[in-house]
Enzyme design. Structure first.
Site, PDB file in Angstrom:
ATOM      1  CD  GLU A 128      -3.067  -0.757   0.174  1.00 55.76           C
ATOM      2  OE1 GLU A 128      -2.719  -0.672  -1.018  1.00 55.76           O
ATOM      3  OE2 GLU A 128      -4.240  -0.649   0.553  1.00 55.76           O
ATOM      4  CB  THR A 181      -5.120   6.002  -2.971  1.00 55.93           C
ATOM      5  OG1 THR A 181      -6.072   5.037  -3.394  1.00 55.93           O
ATOM      6  CG2 THR A 181      -5.195   6.147  -1.463  1.00 55.93           C
TER       7      THR A 181
HETATM    8  N1  HSE Z   1      -8.273   4.763   3.755  1.00 53.57           N
HETATM    9  C1  HSE Z   1      -7.738   4.958   2.427  1.00 53.57           C
HETATM   10  C2  HSE Z   1      -8.140   6.331   1.958  1.00 53.57           C
HETATM   11  C3  HSE Z   1      -8.318   3.907   1.537  1.00 53.57           C
HETATM   12  O1  HSE Z   1      -9.309   6.675   2.108  1.00 53.57           O
HETATM   13  O2  HSE Z   1      -7.312   7.064   1.435  1.00 53.57           O
HETATM   14  C4  HSE Z   1      -7.817   3.952   0.135  1.00 53.57           C
HETATM   15  O3  HSE Z   1      -8.592   3.025  -0.629  1.00 53.57           O
END
Ligand code: HSE
Length: 308
Positions: A128, A181
């Site tokens: 990630e 993201t």
């Molecule tokens: N929690 C992360 C965000 C998830 O909202 O940026 C990304 O899929």
């Protein structure tokens, strides 16, 4: 010990309303499939048929995650990974998490399961970090473990499997645009007024409590994100219309899936879920927006072996 394995790791809906970077759930009918094979010599090799994502193991979420696992267990075993991407990158459905979770799960199996599934979360988080610049666990935890998960703490990592009513149904609409993201994290405010934070953590606690007691009214009231959704919803075409349609058709709540652009609605009845899905479709058809629709229960198993 098998020298080859085929695995599945589910797509996920993260944040789930108020739980930015801490709440997530696994879907049961969409996810990446990976084949992992032990290869002679050392090094990780990656193929991703039909995808233009990087296959250099140092830049690929699966490669980085599996390397983290190999380093931890002190192995220099060579592994070949073929990733069949079903979860679209930049969809908000945990695309990178699905590949990272599947890869570490499969590699751990090939190595004779030296680690428990729970202990693989930290390696999938490394993937990630490569994908978004932040090692968040709210997608990789449910993709590995299944169910509805809470990241109670990051340092040190502590993930809790939440109780939830088994009749929950998730409806997701994915407009065919890509939102990175990293970009949708960058636009968020860093300073939160105290009264806004109080409302948000009240909602997180209310949601967790409502899930545990199957209190649908409490779940619905608590599925409110007063921090992230107001900012990110500007990137999602027709977000307001989708949310209104979901609530009018009986959804418990509706918000952005992960970092968007997918939008999810949580329902407690399959017929309501069908109505919500139709209303989502109608909205995007009217607006002329290409989309994919998913209706899913919560996947309780997480990453699993398809064949070994
Ligand atoms: N929690 C992360 C965000 C998830 O909202 O940026 C990304 O899929």
């Amino acid at each position: 010990m098998s020298s080859s394995i085929k695995v599945f790791a589910p797509a996920t809906v993260a944040n789930v309303g108020p739980g930015f970077d801490i709440l997530g759930l696994a879907m049961d009918n969409i996810g990446d499939q990976l084949e992992l094979t032990l290869r002679d010599g050392t090094g990780i090799a990656i193929d991703m048929p039909g995808s233009d994502l990087p296959t250099d193991p140092k830049l690929n979420v699966a490669g980085v995650s599996v390397q983290g696992l190999l380093d931890q267990v002190g192995s220099n075993q060579g592994i070949h990974i073929t990733i069949h991407k079903n979860v679209a990158p930049g969809s908000g459905l945990g695309s990178s998490a699905s590949s990272a979770a599947g890869a570490v799960f499969g590699a751990n199996q090939l190595l004779g399961s030296p680690l428990r599934k729970y202990d693989l979360i930290k390696f999938a988080m490394m993937g990630e970090a490569v994908a978004s610049g932040k090692a968040h666990a709210d997608n990789v935890a449910p993709s590995l473990l299944g169910g509805f998960t809470l990241v109670r703490n990051y340092y040190p990592l502590e993930v809790v499997n939440l109780s939830f009513p088994k009749d929950l149904v998730i409806v997701v609409i994915h407009p065919q645009i890509e939102v990175k993201t990293s970009d949708s994290k960058r636009i968020l405010r860093k300073d939160i007024p105290l009264e806004v934070a109080i409302k948000q953590w009240g909602n997180v606690a209310g949601l967790v409590s409502g899930l545990a007691s199957a209190d649908y009214e409490l779940i619905g009231k608590s599925l409110e994100d007063v921090i992230v959704e107001p900012v990110r919803s500007m990137l999602i075409p027709g977000f307001g219309e989708l949310k209104t349609a979901a609530l009018e058709n009986g959804a418990l709540g509706c918000s952005i899936s992960g970092s968007g652009p997918s939008v999810f609605a949580l329902c407690n009845d399959p017929e309501i879920a069908e109505k919500v899905a139709k209303s989502f479709k109608d909205e995007y058809t009217t607006l002329g927006i290409d989309h994919e629709l998913y209706i899913s229960n919560i996947n309780e198993e997480g990453a699993k072996i398809i064949s070994a």
